[in-house]
Design a protein around this motif. Structure first.
Motif, mmCIF file in Angstrom:
data_model
loop_
_atom_site.group_PDB
_atom_site.id
_atom_site.type_symbol
_atom_site.label_atom_id
_atom_site.label_comp_id
_atom_site.label_asym_id
_atom_site.label_seq_id
_atom_site.Cartn_x
_atom_site.Cartn_y
_atom_site.Cartn_z
ATOM 1 N N VAL A 142 54.682 29.229 46.737
ATOM 2 C CA VAL A 142 55.248 30.531 47.082
ATOM 3 C C VAL A 142 56.738 30.465 46.752
ATOM 4 N N ILE A 143 57.140 31.214 45.744
ATOM 5 C CA ILE A 143 58.517 31.150 45.262
ATOM 6 C C ILE A 143 59.280 32.367 45.764
ATOM 7 N N PHE A 144 60.328 32.110 46.551
ATOM 8 C CA PHE A 144 61.124 33.201 47.114
ATOM 9 C C PHE A 144 62.440 33.360 46.380
ATOM 10 N N THR A 145 62.891 34.592 46.290
ATOM 11 C CA THR A 145 64.272 34.835 45.895
ATOM 12 C C THR A 145 64.729 36.132 46.564
ATOM 13 N N VAL A 146 66.035 36.393 46.502
ATOM 14 C CA VAL A 146 66.536 37.671 47.013
ATOM 15 C C VAL A 146 67.050 38.472 45.833
ATOM 16 N N LEU A 147 66.469 39.648 45.665
ATOM 17 C CA LEU A 147 66.748 40.481 44.497
ATOM 18 C C LEU A 147 66.871 41.905 44.994
ATOM 19 N N GLU A 148 67.908 42.598 44.547
ATOM 20 C CA GLU A 148 68.073 44.001 44.946
ATOM 21 C C GLU A 148 67.986 44.170 46.456
ATOM 22 N N ASP A 149 68.704 43.318 47.167
ATOM 23 C CA ASP A 149 68.759 43.408 48.627
ATOM 24 C C ASP A 149 67.410 43.305 49.315
ATOM 25 N N ALA A 150 66.477 42.610 48.680
ATOM 26 C CA ALA A 150 65.173 42.429 49.320
ATOM 27 C C ALA A 150 64.657 41.022 49.045
ATOM 28 N N LEU A 151 63.893 40.515 49.991
ATOM 29 C CA LEU A 151 63.260 39.208 49.811
ATOM 30 C C LEU A 151 62.017 39.392 48.952
ATOM 31 N N LYS A 152 61.924 38.594 47.899
ATOM 32 C CA LYS A 152 60.822 38.753 46.947
ATOM 33 C C LYS A 152 60.034 37.459 46.815
ATOM 34 N N VAL A 153 58.762 37.591 46.448
ATOM 35 C CA VAL A 153 57.969 36.424 46.063
ATOM 36 C C VAL A 153 57.424 36.661 44.663
ATOM 37 N N LEU A 154 57.267 35.574 43.939
ATOM 38 C CA LEU A 154 56.780 35.684 42.573
ATOM 39 C C LEU A 154 55.253 35.717 42.570
ATOM 40 N N LEU A 155 54.699 36.762 41.976
ATOM 41 C CA LEU A 155 53.243 36.862 41.824
ATOM 42 C C LEU A 155 52.888 36.791 40.345
ATOM 43 N N THR A 156 51.745 36.224 40.050
ATOM 44 C CA THR A 156 51.248 36.202 38.674
ATOM 45 C C THR A 156 49.835 36.787 38.686
ATOM 46 N N ARG A 157 49.321 37.012 37.498
ATOM 47 C CA ARG A 157 47.977 37.588 37.418
ATOM 48 C C ARG A 157 46.958 36.527 37.068
ATOM 49 N N ARG A 158 45.797 36.600 37.700
ATOM 50 C CA ARG A 158 44.672 35.751 37.316
ATOM 51 C C ARG A 158 44.230 36.155 35.917
ATOM 52 N N PRO A 159 43.688 35.202 35.157
ATOM 53 C CA PRO A 159 43.177 35.557 33.815
ATOM 54 C C PRO A 159 42.109 36.641 33.907
ATOM 55 N N GLU A 160 42.016 37.438 32.835
ATOM 56 C CA GLU A 160 41.073 38.563 32.837
ATOM 57 C C GLU A 160 39.630 38.092 32.624
ATOM 58 N N ASN A 161 39.507 36.915 32.034
ATOM 59 C CA ASN A 161 38.201 36.309 31.768
ATOM 60 C C ASN A 161 37.254 36.452 32.959
ATOM 61 N N GLU A 162 36.139 37.103 32.720
ATOM 62 C CA GLU A 162 35.231 37.426 33.821
ATOM 63 C C GLU A 162 34.547 36.192 34.402
ATOM 64 N N GLU A 163 34.661 35.073 33.703
ATOM 65 C CA GLU A 163 34.056 33.857 34.252
ATOM 66 C C GLU A 163 34.949 33.194 35.286
ATOM 67 N N GLU A 164 36.191 33.632 35.316
ATOM 68 C CA GLU A 164 37.122 33.099 36.307
ATOM 69 C C GLU A 164 36.961 33.887 37.610
ATOM 70 N N PRO A 165 37.251 33.248 38.742
ATOM 71 C CA PRO A 165 37.223 34.005 40.000
ATOM 72 C C PRO A 165 38.407 34.969 40.073
ATOM 73 N N PHE A 166 38.191 36.113 40.710
ATOM 74 C CA PHE A 166 39.243 37.110 40.922
ATOM 75 C C PHE A 166 39.950 37.518 39.632
#
Lengths: 236, 236
Positions: B22-46
DNA sequence: TAAATAGTGTCTTTCAGACAATATCTC
DNA sequence: GAGATATTGTCTGAAAGACACTATTTA
């Protein structure tokens, strides 16, 4: 393409996964941890050496890590629901000679056992002594971390209440705090703090062997510890 | 004899082992976490769902869990040595549809990135919003735990200093505290506290855009956070 | 000089430490 | 009643909160 990037198939080597539990109690005015012996079988790593209770996660038996830790605690002490908290995890290529392995460390607080452990292969060892002993794997580090965490939390939580059988008295509770922290506490400040924290429930007077009897208490919510507004002795 | 008791051979099923950060930073006066996307491949979960950066431990590449977490942080943010702390671990039969799996959660604090993340598949998301979003696996719980831990530690440690580029000023630092805790702090008490804790090093005046310039500081020891004698606002 | 921001001084409040005083029990 | 232990009361001190005040810079 690199092997590590092509993992859809799940056919890559997996680390070993275990759970280890540092079980604390207060016995004979000292903080103790439960140690067991590794099997003597020479094919096992660290044969015959002392270690903390634990073992591999059993994928068919354990639904979760917490379940697994509770099971190991139950197996070793018979306690079903004392205080059990996750501590940290350790994992590396080198911590187990059998290969890349991870362990999930837990620590448990249990009231003093009625008798010496019946088990020949288990022993309540002085906590500070255990941190200096040679233990299997990285268990010395795990015990050290658990002890550090316990002492740190005892400064501002009601954790020591889980080291006593109920009902207990405030002088008894203070004594446990003093044993864990290895320093004396002021009686008056201690009582104020405990009573103000509102986690204790009066449960009738307990007569003392000598002198005046004391009020008996039990913790209101057995699930979580109370948190005090400040630590003991904020200043040197 | 039960299978689970005869494990000298190591030929029993092992859980999947991963690390998530869980990667935190403060950006634009707000606490943020970095999110990424799961691969689109339907064989992967989610497939296609938001998640936090992480993945399976690579037994051939990672020497330890910490190394693995540092690698994932480096891959996603480019930062080599910001603040990285172990959070907790999660493991159960149900958290990953592919089978019994464990993850070791870490949390990292990084200074605000210069630009929007260049990566199409990554996004700085408001921390409180992330805790309500639908995320892959049990990542919502992991983010929630990280946020709780961060807020709790910010009450009595110098952790927010790791969310700023050096040199920073005391008003800037106070602002970060206020963003993370989501409440205003008293200027005078704040300054006393920071300076008394003796973890800052003066590094020359920084001129302000308006008004009086301020003293610039850097942290004395980049390795650990300072611990204050009390929490902010001990009382409601 | 006005506006804006940085930094200081001081009074109050909270709660822990010290320690003396009082209460209640067993013998 | 003596001795032992439990419980309470009061003073002091450290550090946080509140808030008014002073200092320095730019426009």
């Amino acid at each position: 393409m690199k092997k590590s990037l092509n993992r859809t198939s799940l056919d890559f080597p997996r680390p070993l996964v275990s759970v280890d539990v540092v079980i604390f109690t207060v016995l004979e005015d000292a903080l103790k941890v439960l140690l067991t012996r590794r099997p003597e079988n020479e094919e096992e790593p660290f044969p015959g050496l002392w270690c903390i209770p634990g073992g591999f996660v059993d994928v068919d038996r354990d639904d979760s890590l917490q379940d697994c830790a509770a099971r190991k605690l139950q197996e070793k002490t018979g306690y079903a629901a004392p205080y059990l908290e996750q501590l940290a995890s350790w994992g590396s290529a080198s911590r187990d000679p059998r290969g890349w392995s991870t362990t999930h460390g837990y620590f448990a607080l249990v009231p003093p056992p009625a008798a010496k452990t019946g088990d020949e292969r288990a022993e309540w060892c002085d906590a500070d002594a255990a941190c200096k002993k040679r233990l299997a794997f990285d268990h010395r580090e795990i015990v050290g971390t658990a002890l550090e965490r316990l002492r740190s939390k005892v400064e501002y939580t009601s954790l020591p209440a889980f080291l006593l059988n109920e009902p207990f008295t405030l002088p008894e509770l203070q004594h446990v705090y003093e044993v864990v922290l290895a320093r004396p506490l002021d009686k008056s400040a201690f009582r104020r703090r405990m009573l103000d924290a509102d986690f204790l429930q009066e449960v009738g007077t307990v007569p003392g062997a000598f002198g005046r009897g004391a009020m008996g208490y039990k913790v209101r919510e057995r699930e979580r510890a109370a948190i005090f507004p400040r630590t003991f002795r904020a200043v040197e």
